[in-house]
Structures are given as structure tokens and as C-alpha cells.
Enzyme design. Structure first.
Site, mmCIF file in Angstrom:
data_model
loop_
_atom_site.group_PDB
_atom_site.id
_atom_site.type_symbol
_atom_site.label_atom_id
_atom_site.label_comp_id
_atom_site.label_asym_id
_atom_site.label_seq_id
_atom_site.Cartn_x
_atom_site.Cartn_y
_atom_site.Cartn_z
ATOM 1 N N CYS A 1 7.333 -15.650 31.357
ATOM 2 C CA CYS A 1 6.378 -14.989 30.466
ATOM 3 C C CYS A 1 6.436 -15.611 29.073
ATOM 4 O O CYS A 1 7.507 -15.983 28.597
ATOM 5 C CB CYS A 1 6.723 -13.510 30.327
ATOM 6 S SG CYS A 1 6.291 -12.528 31.749
ATOM 7 N N LYS B 1 12.665 -5.771 41.222
ATOM 8 C CA LYS B 1 12.386 -7.214 41.137
ATOM 9 C C LYS B 1 13.559 -7.946 40.479
ATOM 10 O O LYS B 1 14.060 -8.930 40.995
ATOM 11 C CB LYS B 1 11.112 -7.448 40.326
ATOM 12 C CG LYS B 1 10.899 -8.889 39.906
ATOM 13 C CD LYS B 1 9.649 -9.078 39.090
ATOM 14 C CE LYS B 1 9.806 -8.900 37.603
ATOM 15 N NZ LYS B 1 10.460 -9.994 36.869
ATOM 16 N N ASN B 2 13.982 -7.449 39.318
ATOM 17 C CA ASN B 2 14.995 -8.183 38.562
ATOM 18 C C ASN B 2 16.357 -8.184 39.244
ATOM 19 O O ASN B 2 17.138 -9.108 39.067
ATOM 20 C CB ASN B 2 15.118 -7.620 37.141
ATOM 21 C CG ASN B 2 13.932 -8.034 36.277
ATOM 22 O OD1 ASN B 2 13.122 -8.867 36.682
ATOM 23 N ND2 ASN B 2 13.814 -7.436 35.096
ATOM 24 N N ARG C 1 13.165 -17.744 24.260
ATOM 25 C CA ARG C 1 14.017 -17.616 25.441
ATOM 26 C C ARG C 1 14.889 -18.837 25.740
ATOM 27 O O ARG C 1 14.741 -19.497 26.772
ATOM 28 C CB ARG C 1 13.177 -17.229 26.657
ATOM 29 C CG ARG C 1 12.348 -16.002 26.406
ATOM 30 C CD ARG C 1 11.650 -15.501 27.638
ATOM 31 N NE ARG C 1 12.455 -14.579 28.396
ATOM 32 C CZ ARG C 1 12.035 -13.913 29.456
ATOM 33 N NH1 ARG C 1 10.824 -14.075 29.893
ATOM 34 N NH2 ARG C 1 12.817 -13.073 30.096
ATOM 35 N N ARG D 1 3.166 -10.618 39.782
ATOM 36 C CA ARG D 1 4.549 -11.099 39.731
ATOM 37 C C ARG D 1 5.522 -9.930 39.822
ATOM 38 O O ARG D 1 6.643 -10.095 40.290
ATOM 39 C CB ARG D 1 4.806 -11.846 38.413
ATOM 40 C CG ARG D 1 4.110 -13.178 38.304
ATOM 41 C CD ARG D 1 4.548 -13.899 37.051
ATOM 42 N NE ARG D 1 5.980 -13.752 36.876
ATOM 43 C CZ ARG D 1 6.603 -13.699 35.697
ATOM 44 N NH1 ARG D 1 5.916 -13.806 34.586
ATOM 45 N NH2 ARG D 1 7.902 -13.560 35.627
ATOM 46 N N ASP E 1 11.232 -3.939 28.727
ATOM 47 C CA ASP E 1 10.227 -4.072 29.779
ATOM 48 C C ASP E 1 9.354 -2.821 29.933
ATOM 49 O O ASP E 1 8.439 -2.804 30.760
ATOM 50 C CB ASP E 1 10.899 -4.397 31.126
ATOM 51 C CG ASP E 1 11.406 -5.836 31.175
ATOM 52 O OD1 ASP E 1 11.093 -6.620 30.257
ATOM 53 O OD2 ASP E 1 12.117 -6.173 32.146
HETATM 54 C C1 UD1 Z 1 16.067 -10.129 31.926
HETATM 55 C C2 UD1 Z 1 14.910 -9.579 32.726
HETATM 56 C C3 UD1 Z 1 13.706 -9.319 31.821
HETATM 57 C C4 UD1 Z 1 14.112 -8.406 30.652
HETATM 58 C C5 UD1 Z 1 15.333 -8.983 29.926
HETATM 59 C C6 UD1 Z 1 15.869 -8.070 28.844
HETATM 60 C C7 UD1 Z 1 15.274 -10.617 34.853
HETATM 61 C C8 UD1 Z 1 14.808 -11.560 35.906
HETATM 62 N N1 UD1 Z 1 14.557 -10.537 33.763
HETATM 63 O O1 UD1 Z 1 15.628 -11.386 31.393
HETATM 64 O O2 UD1 Z 1 12.683 -8.691 32.590
HETATM 65 O O3 UD1 Z 1 13.031 -8.316 29.760
HETATM 66 O O4 UD1 Z 1 16.407 -9.215 30.873
HETATM 67 O O5 UD1 Z 1 16.179 -6.820 29.361
HETATM 68 O O6 UD1 Z 1 16.260 -9.921 35.047
HETATM 69 N N2 UD1 Z 1 18.641 -15.320 24.883
HETATM 70 C C9 UD1 Z 1 19.116 -16.366 24.124
HETATM 71 N N3 UD1 Z 1 19.879 -17.317 24.745
HETATM 72 C C10 UD1 Z 1 20.178 -17.249 26.074
HETATM 73 C C11 UD1 Z 1 19.705 -16.161 26.833
HETATM 74 C C12 UD1 Z 1 18.930 -15.219 26.219
HETATM 75 O O7 UD1 Z 1 18.850 -16.457 22.919
HETATM 76 O O8 UD1 Z 1 20.891 -18.125 26.573
HETATM 77 C C13 UD1 Z 1 17.798 -14.282 24.230
HETATM 78 C C14 UD1 Z 1 16.413 -14.266 24.828
HETATM 79 O O9 UD1 Z 1 15.592 -15.226 24.196
HETATM 80 C C15 UD1 Z 1 15.975 -12.857 24.545
HETATM 81 C C16 UD1 Z 1 17.264 -12.057 24.675
HETATM 82 O O10 UD1 Z 1 18.316 -13.001 24.530
HETATM 83 O O11 UD1 Z 1 15.487 -12.750 23.242
HETATM 84 C C17 UD1 Z 1 17.409 -11.302 25.992
HETATM 85 O O12 UD1 Z 1 17.455 -12.202 27.045
HETATM 86 P P1 UD1 Z 1 18.210 -11.899 28.422
HETATM 87 O O13 UD1 Z 1 18.964 -10.625 28.355
HETATM 88 O O14 UD1 Z 1 18.945 -13.149 28.801
HETATM 89 O O15 UD1 Z 1 16.977 -11.713 29.384
HETATM 90 P P2 UD1 Z 1 16.684 -12.398 30.773
HETATM 91 O O16 UD1 Z 1 17.903 -12.412 31.616
HETATM 92 O O17 UD1 Z 1 15.950 -13.676 30.573
#
Ligand code: UD1
Length: 422
Positions: free
Chosen positions: A118, A22-23, A123, A400, A308
Site C-alpha cells: 500500500c 489476513k495478516n 515503509r 487484497r 488498520d
Molecule cells: C503490519 C500489517 C499492517 C499494519 C502494520 C501496523 C501485515 C502483513 N501488515 O505491517 O497491516 O498496518 O503492521 O500495525 O501484518 N518501519 C520502519 N522500518 C522497518 C519496519 C517498519 O521504519 O524496518 C516503520 C514502518 O514504515 C511503519 C511502522 O514502522 O511506519 C510500522 O511498521 P510495521 O509494524 O513493520 O508494519 P508491517 O509489519 O509492515
């Protein structure tokens, strides 16, 4: 709303096919915005998040056609592109923010609503914004939307992220492939889904080196062309189904599974006393008699233990011999499954980012509620070996990220059914 009913039963036996990730697919689909030529994705998973991304891309002017019962996505973006990703679609799924990088690269501007997804923590988007700003984009927040502009085009740059964000790495990659000159992303995320995106972009003509390491180098090119790309196996679905025989005994082979996608997780299963074996066709997992041993788990960016899979691992540890401590380092507020597991007889204490699980002999069926995607499936896993019947409500979260969960688990002997709701 649909519910899932599970009756705890004995050992499971058979094979479970694992779908495309999915991701990975959610990052690959927006890559279609980067080229006028078609991008075809094979091995796509059939999930509501993929349908949401299809809707979002269609609203921007791209075409996405699901072929072969949804396993193949034929995408193209040759007409006029609308640069605005509306709140109504973006709020359904955080991964919608992955159109920001490609829209900027192709059009020089983008207006993208701040995302939903979620409810597992704040985030924010600061890492994405800093990464794209390093390439020359000017980004401001107005009325809940990010307005990004790079009228003179994006320019290659060296940028180090404060944290190895998966999404920000993907946005940077998709922006830098069409930027002028060379870009280097330091402290890049190393997840297999990033490697898959880089492979696909390279098949489209991009010049990328170093994916899978902390430093990725991108040499910008003038244009990208079409390609066909198979989506990598879903390591989270893989780990989830590996836990089914680990929890209720038996032997299950997860078809298409690769240990290198999920090594830190396999090490924890091994420490818990579960046998994990790579075969020619997948990963075979078996649990013999006796209780599982307690293990401590810390979630970390890849190659660490995936956040995850934390909820699902907790389901296993509820009935382990001894006490396990799970530390969640990626997201705040990601233990919402714990109170639901407690309703089934688990002994869990949560303090901030730590959950302490005191293993009990057996869980008991109960009515429980799914609170997010991975939490939902952890309740189903726990129910597989619980005494009596468990009813998991609000399973729209599950749909999802898991395709046909009840069919896949019934095929290996689980007693599980979906009850249609209004
Ligand atoms: C992706 C995955 C999700 C997984 C996560 C971590 C997808 C679609 N989703 O989410 O399933 O749980 O990686 O492995 O691929 N953060 C910030 N600022 C930002 C971006 C992120 O503070 O601009 C923080 C987030 O709040 C979180 C952490 O960084 O605490 C990890 O986020 P990130 O690696 O960006 O996850 P996603 O890409 O949203």
C-alpha cells in the site's frame, strides 16, 4: 477494473461471519519454509494477498494447495529451495518480506527484493535488517535486493528493536527458532498475529515464551516438524463490520469476534455511544436512535487503537455530533481517504499526522476512488448511510484484504453490488 455501488439505506440486521486474519496468515504461510514436513493452515481467508503469498512460496520451491474452497491451505517444502524472492512478486505486497527470516534460518542465505504494498508511507526495512543482523546475518543492499548471508548459521542473541515493528518481530521469530542458542527480542510487537505465529511455531516444535508481551524468548532447536494450525480471527475485518451497524443503525452480530482482540477499538465505540456486547458466538453491535458522539483517536501499536481501523473509524465520525481528532502515529500519508470522504460531504481538515473531522448531519453519495486497502472499505462504510448512490472505483485494493464484502454486507440488508469492469 471492478467497482462497487452502494445505495444508502436504513438499519442493518443479522450476522456476519468473520474470516481468519489476513495478516496472521501472511506470516504463517512462510513458516512452511522452516520445515521439510507439511504445515496445514485452517480458517484461512480467501484473498488476493493470500494468492500472492502462494505464488511467492511456489517460486521459492514450496507447495501450497488451497483445499475446501480456499479455507484450508496445505503447504509443504521438502524439495530444493530457491533463495531468491523476485521483485515481480514482492512489489505487489510488502508482506513478501516475511520470507527473509525463514529462508535465512533454513538455508543460511536469502535474496529478497525490497517490498511494495500500500502507498501509505516510506515503509523502510531497517528494523528487519538490524534484527536479523543481531542473529549474525550479514545483509547488504544491491540493485534493489537485500542479500542476506549467515553461512555459519544464525546464533541466538539479545536484541532490542527501536520500534515494535510487526513484520520485523515475525522475521526475528522465524529466524531465531532455528538459531543456535537462546535469543531474546526486546520491544517486540504484541499484536495477536504475533501470538498466533508463536503458537503455530510451537506446534511445529519451536521453543518460544513471552509472545504477546514486549520480551520474547526463543530457545533455538535443530529442526521443526509439521503441524496443523487454525488462523486467528481477523480483528481488522471484525472491526470493519462492527462499524456497519454503528454507521447506519440496527443490530449485527460478528460471528467469531472476540473483544480481547480489539479492546481499544471497542472502548472508542462505547465512547461514541455504540453498544458492544460479547456473546457466546461473537460480538453483537447495535446503535439505537440519535447521532453518534465525536471521539478522539490515536493510532498506536497493539494494544492501542489499530492503524488498520483508522480510515473506517473516520467514516463513522464524519456524521458524529461534534468534532473528532484522529492522530495517525504508525504511518505517514495515511489519510488518503479523507479527500474522498470530503467528496461525499464530510468536513475534514488534514494537517500532517492529524485529521480533524467536524461531524455533519448526513453524507451524500458520490463517485469516489479507493486509494489503499483500508481506505477502500471506509468509503463503502460511509456510503452505507449516505443519501443516494455511491460508486467506489479501483476496488482491487479491497480484494487484497476483504473476502466477499458485497455478499457479507448484503446478507445483513445493505444495498451493495459489484459491477464487473474490464
Ligand atoms: C503490519 C500489517 C499492517 C499494519 C502494520 C501496523 C501485515 C502483513 N501488515 O505491517 O497491516 O498496518 O503492521 O500495525 O501484518 N518501519 C520502519 N522500518 C522497518 C519496519 C517498519 O521504519 O524496518 C516503520 C514502518 O514504515 C511503519 C511502522 O514502522 O511506519 C510500522 O511498521 P510495521 O509494524 O513493520 O508494519 P508491517 O509489519 O509492515
Amino acid at each position: 477494473m471492478d467497482s462497487i455501488i452502494v445505495r444508502g439505506n436504513g438499519p442493518l440486521k443479522g450476522q456476519i461471519p468473520i474470516a481468519g486474519a489476513k495478516n496472521a496468515c501472511l506470516a504463517l504461510m512462510p513458516a512452511t519454509l522452516l520445515s521439510e514436513e507439511p504445515l496445514t493452515l485452517t480458517n484461512a481467508p480467501r484473498l488476493s494477498d493470500i494468492r500472492t503469498m502462494t505464488q511467492l512460496l511456489a517460486s521459492l520451491g514450496a507447495e501450497v494447495t488451497a483445499l475446501q474452497d480456499g479455507k484450508v491451505l496445505a503447504t509443504s517444502c521438502h524439495g530444493e529451495i530457491k533463495p531468491v524472492a523476485d521483485y515481480d512478486i514482492v512489489r505487489k505486497m510488502r508482506a513478501s518480506n516475511l520470507v527473509l527470516g525463514p529462508l535465512l534460518a533454513r538455508l543460511g542465505h536469502a535474496v529478497v527484493s525490497l517490498p511494495g504494498g500500500c502507498a501509505i508511507g516510506a515503509r523502510p526495512m531497517d528494523i528487519h535488517i538490524d534484527a536479523l543482523a543481531a542473529l549474525g546475518a550479514e545483509i547488504e543492499l544491491k540493485d534493489g535486493y537485500l542479500h542476506a548471508n549467515a553461512r555459519g548459521g544464525l546464533k541466538g542473541a539479545v536484541h532490542e528493536m527501536r520500534f515494535a515493528s510487526v513484520g520485523a518481530t515475525e522475521n526475528f521469530l522465524m529466524a531465531a527458532v532455528l538459531a543456535k542458542g537462546t535469543s531474546v527480542l526486546k520491544n517486540a510487537a504484541r499484536e495477536p498475529e504475533i501470538v498466533d505465529l508463536a503458537k503455530c511455531l510451537r506446534a511445529m516444535g519451536a521453543q518460544i515464551e513471552g509472545e504477546g508481551t514486549s520480551d520474547i524468548t526463543i530457545q533455538g532447536v535443530d529442526r521443526l516438524h509439521g503441524a496443523t494450525h487454525p488462523v486467528v480471527t481477523d480483528r481488522i475485518e471484525l472491526g470493519t463490520y462492527m462499524l456497519a451497524p454503528a454507521i447506519c443503525g440496527g443490530e449485527v452480530e460478528c460471528l467469531g469476534g472476540r473483544i480481547d482482540l480489539i479492546e481499544s477499538f471497542c472502548e472508542k465505540l462505547d465512547a461514541a455511544g455504540i453498544s458492544v456486547e460479547q456473546t457466546h458466538t461473537g460480538i453483537k453491535v447495535s446503535r439505537k436512535n440519535g447521532r453518534v458522539r465525536a471521539v478522539d483517536v490515536v493510532t498506536e501499536p497493539f494494544p492501542g487503537f489499530p492503524t488498520d481501523l483508522q480510515a473506517q473509524m473516520m467514516a463513522l465520525l464524519c456524521t458524529a455530533e461534534g468534532t473528532s481528532v484522529l492522530e495517525e502515529k504508525i504511518f505517514e500519508n495515511r489519510f488518503m481517504h479523507a479527500p474522498e470522504l470530503v467528496r461525499m460531504g464530510a468536513k475534514i481538515e488534514v494537517h500532517g499526522g492529524h485529521a480533524t473531522v467536524h461531524g455533519v448531519d448526513k453524507l451524500k453519495g458520490a463517485r469516489v476512488m479507493a486509494t489503499d486497502l483500508r481506505a477502500s472499505v471506509s468509503l463503502i462504510l460511509a456510503a452505507l448511510a449516505a443519501e443516494g448512490e455511491t460508486m467506489v472505483s479501483r476496488v482491487y485494493h479491497l480484494d487484497r484484504g476483504y473476502e466477499r464484502v458485497e455478499e457479507k454486507l448484503s446478507a445483513v440488508g445493505a444495498k451493495i453490488e459489484r459491477v464487473k469492469g474490464d
